[in-house]
Design an enzyme around this catalytic site. Structure first.
Site, mmCIF file in Angstrom:
data_model
loop_
_atom_site.group_PDB
_atom_site.id
_atom_site.type_symbol
_atom_site.label_atom_id
_atom_site.label_comp_id
_atom_site.label_asym_id
_atom_site.label_seq_id
_atom_site.Cartn_x
_atom_site.Cartn_y
_atom_site.Cartn_z
ATOM 1 N N ASP A 195 0.857 -1.168 0.000
ATOM 2 C CA ASP A 195 0.000 0.000 0.000
ATOM 3 C C ASP A 195 0.903 1.230 0.000
ATOM 4 O O ASP A 195 2.036 1.180 0.461
ATOM 5 C CB ASP A 195 -0.916 -0.010 1.232
ATOM 6 C CG ASP A 195 -2.098 0.941 1.054
ATOM 7 O OD1 ASP A 195 -2.979 0.928 1.901
ATOM 8 O OD2 ASP A 195 -2.095 1.701 0.058
ATOM 9 N N SER A 196 0.376 2.347 -0.510
ATOM 10 C CA SER A 196 1.234 3.515 -0.807
ATOM 11 C C SER A 196 1.561 4.352 0.419
ATOM 12 O O SER A 196 2.435 5.207 0.374
ATOM 13 C CB SER A 196 0.486 4.425 -1.781
ATOM 14 O OG SER A 196 -0.743 4.833 -1.159
ATOM 15 N N GLY A 197 0.838 4.129 1.512
ATOM 16 C CA GLY A 197 1.004 5.015 2.657
ATOM 17 C C GLY A 197 -0.125 6.023 2.725
ATOM 18 O O GLY A 197 -0.308 6.693 3.736
ATOM 19 N N GLY A 198 -0.906 6.116 1.654
ATOM 20 C CA GLY A 198 -2.015 7.076 1.621
ATOM 21 C C GLY A 198 -2.909 6.909 2.835
ATOM 22 O O GLY A 198 -3.112 7.830 3.623
ATOM 23 N N PHE A 199 -3.378 5.710 3.023
ATOM 24 C CA PHE A 199 -4.321 5.440 4.115
ATOM 25 C C PHE A 199 -3.638 5.550 5.474
ATOM 26 O O PHE A 199 -4.169 6.120 6.415
ATOM 27 C CB PHE A 199 -4.887 4.032 3.928
ATOM 28 C CG PHE A 199 -5.947 3.658 4.921
ATOM 29 C CD1 PHE A 199 -5.654 2.802 5.971
ATOM 30 C CD2 PHE A 199 -7.235 4.155 4.807
ATOM 31 C CE1 PHE A 199 -6.633 2.434 6.888
ATOM 32 C CE2 PHE A 199 -8.222 3.801 5.720
ATOM 33 C CZ PHE A 199 -7.923 2.940 6.748
ATOM 34 N N GLY A 242 -11.380 3.741 0.289
ATOM 35 C CA GLY A 242 -12.333 4.569 1.010
ATOM 36 C C GLY A 242 -13.536 3.810 1.491
ATOM 37 O O GLY A 242 -14.540 4.386 1.835
ATOM 38 N N CYS A 274 -11.269 -28.092 8.957
ATOM 39 C CA CYS A 274 -10.057 -27.335 8.605
ATOM 40 C C CYS A 274 -8.850 -28.260 8.541
ATOM 41 O O CYS A 274 -8.717 -29.189 9.349
ATOM 42 C CB CYS A 274 -9.820 -26.248 9.648
ATOM 43 S SG CYS A 274 -8.358 -25.247 9.300
ATOM 44 N N ASP A 320 -2.807 8.227 -2.629
ATOM 45 C CA ASP A 320 -4.136 8.834 -2.747
ATOM 46 C C ASP A 320 -4.417 9.679 -1.510
ATOM 47 O O ASP A 320 -3.858 9.449 -0.449
ATOM 48 C CB ASP A 320 -5.211 7.754 -2.902
ATOM 49 C CG ASP A 320 -5.143 6.691 -1.819
ATOM 50 O OD1 ASP A 320 -4.068 6.542 -1.210
ATOM 51 O OD2 ASP A 320 -6.131 5.994 -1.600
ATOM 52 N N HIS A 331 -4.516 -20.803 11.898
ATOM 53 C CA HIS A 331 -5.872 -21.280 11.614
ATOM 54 C C HIS A 331 -6.716 -20.224 10.907
ATOM 55 O O HIS A 331 -7.349 -20.489 9.879
ATOM 56 C CB HIS A 331 -6.585 -21.708 12.901
ATOM 57 C CG HIS A 331 -8.048 -21.922 12.635
ATOM 58 N ND1 HIS A 331 -8.523 -23.048 11.973
ATOM 59 C CD2 HIS A 331 -9.118 -21.121 12.845
ATOM 60 C CE1 HIS A 331 -9.835 -22.928 11.807
ATOM 61 N NE2 HIS A 331 -10.216 -21.769 12.334
ATOM 62 N N CYS A 388 -5.565 -27.391 13.714
ATOM 63 C CA CYS A 388 -6.763 -28.261 13.756
ATOM 64 C C CYS A 388 -6.404 -29.732 13.606
ATOM 65 O O CYS A 388 -7.122 -30.603 14.090
ATOM 66 C CB CYS A 388 -7.745 -27.856 12.674
ATOM 67 S SG CYS A 388 -8.485 -26.246 12.997
ATOM 68 N N CYS A 406 -5.656 -27.173 8.730
ATOM 69 C CA CYS A 406 -4.442 -26.475 9.185
ATOM 70 C C CYS A 406 -3.754 -27.270 10.304
ATOM 71 O O CYS A 406 -4.342 -28.163 10.936
ATOM 72 C CB CYS A 406 -4.784 -25.066 9.660
ATOM 73 S SG CYS A 406 -5.279 -24.941 11.388
ATOM 74 N N ASP A 426 -7.716 -7.622 0.996
ATOM 75 C CA ASP A 426 -6.769 -7.743 2.117
ATOM 76 C C ASP A 426 -7.496 -7.273 3.367
ATOM 77 O O ASP A 426 -8.371 -6.386 3.291
ATOM 78 C CB ASP A 426 -5.521 -6.862 1.887
ATOM 79 C CG ASP A 426 -5.764 -5.422 2.321
ATOM 80 O OD1 ASP A 426 -6.258 -4.647 1.485
ATOM 81 O OD2 ASP A 426 -5.503 -5.090 3.512
ATOM 82 N N GLN A 460 -11.457 6.956 -5.652
ATOM 83 C CA GLN A 460 -11.917 7.654 -4.465
ATOM 84 C C GLN A 460 -13.324 8.217 -4.738
ATOM 85 O O GLN A 460 -14.043 7.673 -5.556
ATOM 86 C CB GLN A 460 -10.914 8.751 -4.085
ATOM 87 C CG GLN A 460 -9.601 8.214 -3.524
ATOM 88 C CD GLN A 460 -9.755 7.464 -2.217
ATOM 89 O OE1 GLN A 460 -10.794 7.524 -1.569
ATOM 90 N NE2 GLN A 460 -8.729 6.737 -1.823
HETATM 91 C C1 LIG Z 1 -10.032 6.614 1.799
HETATM 92 C C2 LIG Z 1 -9.165 5.558 1.267
HETATM 93 C C3 LIG Z 1 -8.491 4.701 0.938
HETATM 94 C C4 LIG Z 1 -7.630 3.609 0.526
HETATM 95 N N1 LIG Z 1 -6.327 4.121 0.193
HETATM 96 C C5 LIG Z 1 -5.211 3.375 0.443
HETATM 97 N N2 LIG Z 1 -4.018 3.752 -0.133
HETATM 98 N N3 LIG Z 1 -5.246 2.306 1.238
HETATM 99 C C6 LIG Z 1 -6.402 1.933 1.894
HETATM 100 C C7 LIG Z 1 -6.357 0.938 2.888
HETATM 101 C C8 LIG Z 1 -7.521 0.637 3.584
HETATM 102 N N4 LIG Z 1 -7.797 -0.212 4.634
HETATM 103 C C9 LIG Z 1 -9.113 -0.011 4.923
HETATM 104 N N5 LIG Z 1 -9.806 -0.633 5.929
HETATM 105 C C10 LIG Z 1 -9.152 -1.330 6.969
HETATM 106 N N6 LIG Z 1 -9.704 0.867 4.119
HETATM 107 C C11 LIG Z 1 -8.726 1.307 3.288
HETATM 108 C C12 LIG Z 1 -8.789 2.281 2.293
HETATM 109 C C13 LIG Z 1 -7.611 2.587 1.610
HETATM 110 ZN ZN LIG Z 2 -7.585 -24.833 11.361
#
Ligand SMILES: CC#C[C@H]1NC(N)=Nc2cc3[nH]c(NC)nc3cc21
Ligand SMILES: [Zn+2]
Length: 372
Positions: free
Chosen positions: A93-97, A218, A306, A147, A337, A311, A308, A268, A191
């Site tokens: 991720d870019s660091g934006g959030f 977002g 499961c 962003d 798990h 388990c 894993c 993610d 966005q």
């Molecule tokens: C506004 C905005 C936005 C998004 N921008 C970037 N760069 N990463 C994100 C990571 C996130 N994680 C979660 N929820 C845990 N929402 C996210 C949204 C973003």
């Molecule tokens: Zn398991």
């Protein structure tokens, strides 16, 4: 090797797609869930474990790794792949959030965002070019644009202006890492807050730029599940059908299945790893908390369905004991798990799309998870 960035759709079931995404470190089967390894580690488990639970791609964070140990050091150590001994794909991720949700004191200008480190209060600036340079140092296979993350509930005019700047920043990110450069990919991030017309405008502007994939940002920032689903239903179909769609930070098992049903390919979320550490475990019969007294003398495996290590090897009684005793092994077994639960669910999703039985799969999970 097929050119990195190639996305092939192998099967469809309604709007759900099963596909493959080529990266410089191998092919990713989609829909895919990406375990979060914010500081170059998926907390409490190692790369051998990630292999064993069949993780395909992990997520790292530009903000955290820039702050500590420093992206230049990681580059010196062979990027995240050499540093963390992970030879499969990495998305960063870019660091934006993170800057908008973690760092202190921020100032946003056309050039970038100035902020104070949440570790030592020192002042830093992320420009689009800097955010890409850090991700290049990390050896990222899929880089996210910088962003501006507007908080849930931000009013219309500010959100409209912000998305225009996010588009200009996105173009600067693409210029800083041109299409095809050393097999690494760059994804744009849509966005527009919770305004459908602004989401449409953001998507249309970003699709003018040749990104290898598109994220929907977002969401899961405090809105209700219905608001998220409604906005997703509006936004996902706007994005190019032939490119991967990534829903950032999402989500619960049902959020992911609902996202797949709307045409999302990549997810993610910290939920499986974070919940593991507080004893909340995902099972085929719903969510449980291992600290409940009912598990004190329960000899059964956590989840009979499961496969894993936890388990296969231990009883609920033992997992509860470890948790109550705050043994470090508790974190490791619970994390193994929970991640395996998510990754196995995605394996079932991919198979179901291939067989045209995705809706039946979704209904089965809803029966176990709707109320939780
Ligand atoms: C506004 C905005 C936005 C998004 N921008 C970037 N760069 N990463 C994100 C990571 C996130 N994680 C979660 N929820 C845990 N929402 C996210 C949204 C973003
Ligand atoms: Zn398991």
């Amino acid at each position: 090797m097929t050119r990195p960035g190639t996305f092939q759709i192998l099967a469809r079931d309604g709007a759900a797609r099963r596909g493959t995404l080529e990266t410089a470190h191998g092919t990713v089967q989609t829909p895919v869930f990406m375990p979060v390894g914010t500081q170059a580690s998926v907390k409490s488990i190692d790369p051998r474990d990630l292999d064993e639970i069949r993780a395909q791609i992990v997520l790292g964070n530009t903000y955290h790794l820039y702050m500590r140990p420093g992206d230049e050091l990681v580059a010196q150590m062979g990027g995240l792949h050499g540093f963390a001994a992970w030879d499969r794909p990495v998305l960063t991720d870019s660091g934006g959030f993170q800057v908008f949700s973690l760092a202190g004191l921020r100032e946003i200008t056309e050039n970038g965002v100035t902020f104070r480190s949440h570790i030592d209060g020192s002042s830093h600036i992320f420009t689009p070019e800097k955010a890409i340079a850090i991700q290049q140092n990390l050896g990222s296979d899929i880089m996210m644009v910088l962003d501006e993350c507007v908080a849930y509930g931000t009013e219309y005019d500010y959100t409209a202006k912000s998305l225009e700047m996010t588009t200009r920043w996105a173009q600067r990110c693409r210029d800083a890492h041109p299409e095809g450069q050393n097999g690494r990919l760059v994804f744009g991030i849509v966005q527009g807050g919770f305004f459908e017309d602004l989401r449409t405008r953001s998507a249309q502007q970003l699709m003018e730029i040749p990104f290898e994939g598109f994220a929907i940002g977002g969401l899961s920032v405090g809105e209700s599940p219905d608001e998220m689903r409604q906005l997703l239903a509006h936004t996902a179909p706007l994005l190019p059908d032939q490119k991967p769609r990534y829903l950032m930070g999402v989500g619960t098992p049902m959020d992911i299945l609902d996202g797949v049903a709307l045409g999302v390919d990549m997810f993610d979320c910290v939920l499986p790893t974070r919940n593991a550490r507080n004893g909340t475990l995902f099972t085929s019969f719903g969510k449980i908390n291992i600290k409940q007294a009912r598990f004190r003398d329960d000899p059964e495996p956590l989840d009979p369905e499961c496969d894993c290590y936890a388990c296969r090897t231990f009883s609920r009684a033992y997992l509860r004991h470890l948790y109550m005793a705050r043994e470090l092994l508790s974190y490791r077994l619970n994390t193994l798990h929970n991640l395996r639960f998510y990754l196995r669910m995605m394996e079932e999703v991919r198979d179901a799309i291939g067989q045209g039985t995705f809706e039946q799969l979704r209904a089965r999970y809803r029966a176990a998870y709707e109320q939780s």
